[in-house]
Design a protein around this motif. Structure first.
Motif, PDB file in Angstrom:
ATOM      1  N   GLN A  68       0.819  -1.291   0.030  1.00  0.00           N
ATOM      2  CA  GLN A  68       0.096   0.073  -0.008  1.00  0.00           C
ATOM      3  C   GLN A  68       0.786   1.177   0.187  1.00  0.00           C
ATOM      4  N   ALA A  69       1.856   1.199   0.829  1.00  0.00           N
ATOM      5  CA  ALA A  69       3.007   2.334   0.744  1.00  0.00           C
ATOM      6  C   ALA A  69       3.685   2.503  -0.464  1.00  0.00           C
ATOM      7  N   GLN A  70       4.009   1.477  -1.248  1.00  0.00           N
ATOM      8  CA  GLN A  70       4.721   1.678  -2.366  1.00  0.00           C
ATOM      9  C   GLN A  70       3.639   2.192  -3.452  1.00  0.00           C
ATOM     10  N   LYS A  71       2.542   1.611  -3.513  1.00  0.00           N
ATOM     11  CA  LYS A  71       1.537   2.227  -4.448  1.00  0.00           C
ATOM     12  C   LYS A  71       1.360   3.775  -4.250  1.00  0.00           C
ATOM     13  N   ILE A  72       1.179   4.157  -3.018  1.00  0.00           N
ATOM     14  CA  ILE A  72       1.074   5.535  -2.921  1.00  0.00           C
ATOM     15  C   ILE A  72       2.190   6.408  -2.997  1.00  0.00           C
ATOM     16  N   SER A  73       3.415   5.941  -2.805  1.00  0.00           N
ATOM     17  CA  SER A  73       4.670   6.683  -3.260  1.00  0.00           C
ATOM     18  C   SER A  73       4.714   6.805  -4.546  1.00  0.00           C
ATOM     19  N   ALA A  74       4.410   6.128  -5.332  1.00  0.00           N
ATOM     20  CA  ALA A  74       4.362   6.119  -6.817  1.00  0.00           C
ATOM     21  C   ALA A  74       3.322   7.218  -7.199  1.00  0.00           C
ATOM     22  N   ARG A  75       2.320   7.018  -6.492  1.00  0.00           N
ATOM     23  CA  ARG A  75       1.339   8.120  -7.019  1.00  0.00           C
ATOM     24  C   ARG A  75       1.806   9.406  -6.533  1.00  0.00           C
ATOM     25  N   LEU A  76       2.341   9.633  -5.463  1.00  0.00           N
ATOM     26  CA  LEU A  76       2.974  10.958  -4.905  1.00  0.00           C
ATOM     27  C   LEU A  76       3.825  11.340  -5.735  1.00  0.00           C
ATOM     28  N   ALA A  77       4.702  10.461  -6.380  1.00  0.00           N
ATOM     29  CA  ALA A  77       5.896  11.245  -7.078  1.00  0.00           C
ATOM     30  C   ALA A  77       5.480  11.609  -8.472  1.00  0.00           C
ATOM     31  N   HIS A  80       2.226  14.563  -6.350  1.00  0.00           N
ATOM     32  CA  HIS A  80       2.559  15.487  -5.184  1.00  0.00           C
ATOM     33  C   HIS A  80       4.127  15.319  -4.795  1.00  0.00           C
ATOM     34  N   PRO A  81       5.020  15.775  -5.636  1.00  0.00           N
ATOM     35  CA  PRO A  81       6.506  15.519  -5.305  1.00  0.00           C
ATOM     36  C   PRO A  81       7.014  15.976  -4.272  1.00  0.00           C
ATOM     37  N   HIS A  82       6.408  16.990  -3.728  1.00  0.00           N
ATOM     38  CA  HIS A  82       6.774  17.764  -2.417  1.00  0.00           C
ATOM     39  C   HIS A  82       6.699  16.529  -1.542  1.00  0.00           C
ATOM     40  N   LEU A  83       5.756  15.633  -1.496  1.00  0.00           N
ATOM     41  CA  LEU A  83       5.446  14.642  -0.296  1.00  0.00           C
ATOM     42  C   LEU A  83       6.249  13.421  -0.717  1.00  0.00           C
ATOM     43  N   GLU A  84       6.712  13.053  -1.905  1.00  0.00           N
ATOM     44  CA  GLU A  84       6.991  11.833  -2.105  1.00  0.00           C
ATOM     45  C   GLU A  84       8.453  11.472  -1.197  1.00  0.00           C
ATOM     46  N   PRO A  85       9.363  12.546  -1.038  1.00  0.00           N
ATOM     47  CA  PRO A  85      10.553  11.942  -0.296  1.00  0.00           C
ATOM     48  C   PRO A  85      10.190  11.526   1.207  1.00  0.00           C
ATOM     49  N   VAL A  86       9.375  12.333   1.554  1.00  0.00           N
ATOM     50  CA  VAL A  86       9.073  11.838   2.877  1.00  0.00           C
ATOM     51  C   VAL A  86       8.312  10.558   3.130  1.00  0.00           C
ATOM     52  N   PHE A  87       7.506  10.239   2.125  1.00  0.00           N
ATOM     53  CA  PHE A  87       6.745   9.105   2.053  1.00  0.00           C
ATOM     54  C   PHE A  87       7.422   7.770   1.694  1.00  0.00           C
ATOM     55  N   ARG A  88       8.559   8.156   0.864  1.00  0.00           N
ATOM     56  CA  ARG A  88       9.456   7.119   0.367  1.00  0.00           C
ATOM     57  C   ARG A  88      10.231   6.530   1.577  1.00  0.00           C
ATOM     58  N   ASP A  89      10.682   7.589   2.706  1.00  0.00           N
ATOM     59  CA  ASP A  89      11.375   7.019   3.745  1.00  0.00           C
ATOM     60  C   ASP A  89      10.357   6.260   4.656  1.00  0.00           C
ATOM     61  N   ILE A  90       8.995   6.416   4.770  1.00  0.00           N
ATOM     62  CA  ILE A  90       8.215   5.813   5.492  1.00  0.00           C
ATOM     63  C   ILE A  90       8.000   4.382   4.835  1.00  0.00           C
ATOM     64  N   ALA A  91       7.858   4.101   3.628  1.00  0.00           N
ATOM     65  CA  ALA A  91       7.844   2.969   2.969  1.00  0.00           C
ATOM     66  C   ALA A  91       8.995   2.085   3.201  1.00  0.00           C
ATOM     67  N   ASP A  92      10.383   2.928   3.039  1.00  0.00           N
ATOM     68  CA  ASP A  92      11.392   2.132   3.184  1.00  0.00           C
ATOM     69  C   ASP A  92      11.594   1.356   4.504  1.00  0.00           C
ATOM     70  N   MET A  93      11.092   2.435   5.678  1.00  0.00           N
ATOM     71  CA  MET A  93      11.183   1.717   7.305  1.00  0.00           C
ATOM     72  C   MET A  93      10.233   0.769   7.261  1.00  0.00           C
ATOM     73  N   LEU A  94       9.062   0.719   6.831  1.00  0.00           N
ATOM     74  CA  LEU A  94       7.968  -0.329   6.851  1.00  0.00           C
ATOM     75  C   LEU A  94       8.677  -1.571   6.407  1.00  0.00           C
ATOM     76  N   THR A  95       9.373  -1.619   5.307  1.00  0.00           N
ATOM     77  CA  THR A  95       9.980  -2.642   4.448  1.00  0.00           C
ATOM     78  C   THR A  95      11.114  -3.221   5.448  1.00  0.00           C
ATOM     79  N   LYS A  96      11.814  -2.435   5.884  1.00  0.00           N
ATOM     80  CA  LYS A  96      13.146  -2.789   6.612  1.00  0.00           C
ATOM     81  C   LYS A  96      12.684  -3.310   8.184  1.00  0.00           C
ATOM     82  N   MET A  97      11.252  -2.913   8.707  1.00  0.00           N
ATOM     83  CA  MET A  97      10.959  -3.369   9.873  1.00  0.00           C
ATOM     84  C   MET A  97      10.168  -4.805   9.715  1.00  0.00           C
ATOM     85  N   GLY A  98       9.804  -4.915   8.445  1.00  0.00           N
ATOM     86  CA  GLY A  98       9.240  -6.217   8.263  1.00  0.00           C
ATOM     87  C   GLY A  98       7.463  -6.036   8.689  1.00  0.00           C
ATOM     88  N   ILE A  99       7.109  -4.875   8.529  1.00  0.00           N
ATOM     89  CA  ILE A  99       5.813  -4.603   9.180  1.00  0.00           C
ATOM     90  C   ILE A  99       4.943  -4.746   7.693  1.00  0.00           C
TER      91      ILE A  99
END
Length: 99
Positions: A68-77, A80-99
């Motif tokens: 879901q986060a990856q899908k939203i990140s692509a949409r934001l890119a 809404h490019p101003h939101l994409e870097p912040v959101f990409r960090d969140i998606a990366d964190m979720l991946t690394k945490m295994g959530i």
């Protein structure tokens, strides 16, 4: 990756949403739903995640939240490019945490 880092990034996203360019209602609804889902997971697994956060390897399936986060990140890119870097960090964190 710590839960505190994820919570901090979520807060940063909220601030960016409030102070940045307007976001279309559909994207805002997707972000709010994902935020609520992440908050629910964190409240249910706060202690377990804090002590056992592990990196996810490429051969492990992504969770629904990560997808879901990856899908939203692509949409934001695109929309809404101003939101994409912040959101990409969140998606990366979720991946690394295994959530």
């Amino acid at each position: 990756m710590s839960i505190d880092n994820l919570k901090e990034s979520l807060q940063k996203l909220h601030v960016t949403l409030e102070n940045g360019a307007p976001v279309d209602p559909e994207t805002r609804a997707l972000l709010q739903t994902l935020d609520a889902d992440i908050q629910r997971v964190l409240s249910n697994n706060d202690v377990a995640l804090a002590s056992t956060a592990v990196e996810v390897t490429n051969d492990e399936p992504s969770s629904d939240l990560v997808k879901q986060a990856q899908k939203i990140s692509a949409r934001l890119a695109v929309r809404h490019p101003h939101l994409e870097p912040v959101f990409r960090d969140i998606a990366d964190m979720l991946t690394k945490m295994g959530i």
